[in-house]
Enzyme design. Structure first.
Site, PDB file in Angstrom:
ATOM      1  N   TYR A  42     -41.503  97.986 -33.851  1.00  0.00           N
ATOM      2  CA  TYR A  42     -40.206  98.612 -34.099  1.00  0.00           C
ATOM      3  C   TYR A  42     -40.332  99.493 -35.336  1.00  0.00           C
ATOM      4  O   TYR A  42     -41.308 100.214 -35.464  1.00  0.00           O
ATOM      5  CB  TYR A  42     -39.122  97.529 -34.210  1.00  0.00           C
ATOM      6  N   LYS A  97     -36.801  91.910  -4.544  1.00  0.00           N
ATOM      7  CA  LYS A  97     -37.629  93.101  -4.368  1.00  0.00           C
ATOM      8  C   LYS A  97     -38.507  93.326  -5.605  1.00  0.00           C
ATOM      9  O   LYS A  97     -39.679  93.689  -5.503  1.00  0.00           O
ATOM     10  CB  LYS A  97     -36.721  94.310  -4.140  1.00  0.00           C
ATOM     11  N   ALA A 198     -29.784 103.355  15.557  1.00  0.00           N
ATOM     12  CA  ALA A 198     -29.860 104.707  14.986  1.00  0.00           C
ATOM     13  C   ALA A 198     -29.377 104.734  13.540  1.00  0.00           C
ATOM     14  O   ALA A 198     -28.769 105.710  13.095  1.00  0.00           O
ATOM     15  CB  ALA A 198     -29.043 105.670  15.840  1.00  0.00           C
TER      16      ALA A 198
END
Length: 426
Positions: A42, A97, A198
């Site tokens: 930092y 995920k 679709a």
């Protein structure tokens, strides 16, 4: 014994009240155990990389985690098979995920759930934060909105934007189709392909099959065959409308070489399978119950190749075969986008891997002894550690060929060796 539902809920909660809930956390990659290290992590040491990035923005790849960081972004409108359940209800999926990105391809990922749903707000939000990341994985955004969101973000952002619900299944099933064509001796341009469903994935799959050379594609939505006489079609469906007398799934599947199911249970009947052309291909991808169970399809055809989205059947169409390794390759060459050529390179790499001898550890993971290239093995296993080397290398190579890689003079042989090391040591 706990039910699967109870076990899953317990899995996602902390083991005790002081632990962290959920599935992901933060890993610090540099030491911060001394005063000197704190000063570099930092203030004041952090100022130096900041100034370098100010002078040359691409050095963010050198001094930050940008080059190995993907954002998994969703608005929760089309979550798995659950539908529009809201942004926070979809968070466990997005965390999952992120787990897959890290577990399979060593890619760091952060889930971001958006509490906005209109197209312009989503585009503006993602575009505003995109530079923080090396890539953007859009997830579980409903069609047809998802098409415009991805297309416009690809134009705006300087990093790859990839809607996995569209392209993941397309990459995997295209790999299976490439191998099925080789086995049957058929040519892509001679095929009759039927796509039942679709939505985002169906449109993307059909588009990729066209890129492979398929000319005859009949697509169906909930109202039946998409044909030129219909006036209720959005822009994406209109691309697949043509003049035909077919109106029902039964009409469309007669003499079909391939059926792709992206709809729901029991949408493909045994009679439809019987009516298909010799050596047919079926990818019945609805989960958890496919459009037709493999045993029912095989009961009426012994010349069939069939895959599903389930891990307990052969030829699993699993997106984890694609997205982690596609992003791995794109990130490592600092790609600005994922091109059609990069996706096709991933498909061809997957197809090639399925023809390689299967390692013993892969067969053991599946509890199978018959995992050799053939009707029951046209798509490789997600447990194959060679996926990173083959798919990521192919994607990186294609990115360089397409001129979308920021890295210059990339050493592909050294990269291949590095991928192999990462896979085997992970």
């Amino acid at each position: 014994m706990a039910t699967f539902e109870e076990a899953s809920l317990e899995y996602h909660k902390a083991r005790n009240k002081f632990d962290t809930n959920g599935k992901i956390g933060t890993l610090i990659t540099k030491p911060c155990d001394t005063v000197a290290e704190l000063a570099m992590a930092y203030s004041p040491g952090v100022a130096y990389p900041c100034l370098e990035i100010e002078k040359e923005i691409d050095t963010a790849y050198d001094y930050t985690n940008k080059g190995n960081l993907v954002a998994v972004i969703s608005d929760g409108t089309a979550v798995l098979g659950l539908g529009d359940i809201g942004h926070l209800a979809g968070k466990p999926v997005m965390e999952g995920k992120c787990v897959l990105f890290k577990s399979f391809a060593k890619v760091d990922a952060v889930d971001i759930e958006l509490n906005v749903h209109d197209t312009e707000s989503i585009i503006a939000t993602v575009a505003a934060i995109a530079d923080t990341f090396g890539g953007i994985n859009l997830e579980d955004i409903a069609a047809p909105q998802c098409f415009e969101i991805e297309e416009r973000l690809k134009e705006i952002c300087n990093v790859p934007v990839f809607h996995d619900d569209q392209h993941g299944t397309a990459v995997i099933t295209t790999a299976g189709l490439i191998n099925a064509l080789e086995m049957s001796g058929k040519k892509a341009e001679d095929l009759k392909v039927v796509v039942i469903g679709a939505g985002a994935s169906g449109i993307a799959c059909a588009t990729m099959y066209k890129a492979l050379g398929v000319k005859n594609i009949t697509m169906l939505d909930s109202k039946g065959v998409i044909h030129s006489g219909r006036t209720d079609l959005n822009k994406q469906k209109q691309m697949f409308a043509f003049e035909t007398a077919d109106r029902t799934p039964e009409d469309a599947c007669k003499d079909a070489d391939m059926i792709l199911g992206l709809s729901g249970p029991e949408q493909i009947t045994q009679d439809m399978v019987r009516s298909m052309a010799p050596n047919p291909i079926i990818f019945a991808c609805a989960n958890p119950t496919p459009e037709i169970m493999p045993d029912l399809a095989k009961a009426v055809r012994d010349d069939l190749i069939i895959g599903t989205g389930r891990s307990d059947f052969a030829n699993q169409v699993n997106n984890v075969l694609g997205f982690p390794f596609i992003f791995r390759g794109a990130l490592d060459v600092r790609a600005t986008k994922i091109t059609e050529n990069m996706k096709m390179a991933a498909s061809r790499a997957l197809a090639a891997l399925a023809k390689e001898p299967v390692p013993e550890y892969v067969a053991k993971a599946h509890n199978r002894t018959d995992m050799t290239f053939g009707r029951d093995y046209v798509i490789p296993s997600p447990f194959d550690k060679r996926l990173m080397e083959s798919v990521s290398l192919a994607v990186a190579t294609a990115a360089i060929e397409d001129g979308v890689a920021r890295v210059k003079n990339f050493d592909l042989e050294a990269y291949k060796a590095k991928l192999r090391e990462m896979a085997n040591n992970g």
